[in-house]
Design an enzyme around this catalytic site. Sequence first.
Site: not given
Ligand code: AMP
Length: 554
Positions: A187, A330, A446, A451
Amino acid sequence: MQSPPLLISQLLRYGTELHADSEVVTWTGTGSRRMTYAEVGRQAAQLAHALRSLGVEGDDRVATFMWNNAEHLIAYIGVPSMGAVLHAWNLRLFPEQVVYIGNHGAATVVIVDNTLAEPLSALLPHLPNIRHVIVNGHVEEATRAALGAPGHVEGVHDWSTLLEGMPETYEWPEDLDENCASSMCYTSGTTGSPKGVAYSHRSNVLHAMSVAMTLSISAADRHLVVVPLFHANAWGFPYVAMATGASLMMPDRFLQAEPLARFIETERITTGAGVPTVWNDLLQYLDTNPADVSSCRMLLVGGAAAPPAMMRAYQERHGIDIVHGWGMTETSPVGSIAIAPPSAEVGSDEYWRYRTAQGRIVLGVEARLVDGDGREVAWDGSSVGEVEVRGPWIARSYYANGTETATELEEMTAKFDDGWLRTGDVGCLTRDGFLILTDRAKDVIKSGGEWISSVALENAIMGHPDVAEASVVGVPDAKWGERPLASVVLKEGATATPESLREFLGDKMARWQIPERWALIDAVPKTSVGKFDKKVLRKRYADGELDVTTVEIR
Ligand code: AMP
């Protein structure tokens, strides 16, 4: 009770033997390529023998540089089952980042799709651990030669030729420690380098059971996996499929709305999973290009907040439930899933409040909210705090390989709070455990589900000789969910323009990471400890107080 280790090989056996007739279907652009789970099991065994013959042993890492297809599924379950560790490289990263995660994970073998062989050949000279390349599909001789050119690459192998003649069964080791690593994903955080998360056999098996149960996935389902297998553990779906016998529908590189609509129609797909932008594009497409999507009952959306208007439109126009979920790399990743309780009348405001929330914390995950002073906040549906979670599929630490600096190690440790993972997400929890996110404590952006590091952008912009200070925040964008807005303070007498700054970033960042929106400002607002105060910049933008120039992408 007995306590045999929970291993991916059990999922593999269950899926490929008891659900032998279920299938993985790969879209070819013009039609479907089918493979039964029985065949998946045979090829997983052959792959394991082949990898052993290439010297893979112990917890060696095997990398993939692949789209979602049948062979990627085979690697996803076969590699961990033999005791090695699958590392799916994110092929959408900027080349330097792929090289970073590749070297950090230190795989010795990489499996690549023929359509990605050329970009991989440009990276291989910088990936000195790679000894063998396995190519899925046909490549021209010149490409094969380029893959084999770096001195450290001992062999370039064709998937089918390599597997041919290998035994179709494998003695999957039963004495593995269930807590040992089975796979890993990276990540990107607020600081430069992406961070590795190593999933264990146990975490993956338990996570798969929880996801299958919460979403009521069964062997009757034909599940479309749009979320890339390299993103956040593919949300667990390869393992959910093996655990339930649900057939998997793999779109390969055909991720646009038109082929997805055809795939759903042709294969009578029932469920799917992907980020909001994918389902949003599909919705727009279906408005003008009717397709029969009546087989579809549910699409899981996560990775970023799902727009409520999109959720309602799917329900009203197509009778499809868009189910909102939240999680992180994570957290394996599923932490919450929004299924409205039966007490909420379908269509009522209460019902939509439940549906548009990030979801109810799933069984197995414990959550708490912590305020800025480290105090726990009540689950009352309005008090806000940072979300912290723990549980059997929540990371306990990041993967460190000994090359980290003291500062990096400190940052990695800071994400954990006495056995809890600090998610960086801010929101509230209702009494019945529904999470509603209101903000993100992190400084990353995002865009289209991927990201963009604001720190990386800031550092790159501040590398321009005319720039004194630069701060980047995410702002809402109709198409991509979020896009970066760069606020820049120029040095006195400097003449740089948004156009010239964009050009300057051309060879430093991936094209899609470069901002269109620019504001030239007098000073970046600062917090009491001298950090850039991004909240203030976001508010100024929202209030229309920033003079923003938009440089169109050509
Ligand atoms: P990743 O590790 O790339 O999956 O990103 C995780 C992050 O994406 C989380 O900590 C959130 O900030 C964001 N995220 C994931 N799902 C959602 C959701 N349903 N609504 C808003 N933010 C989300």
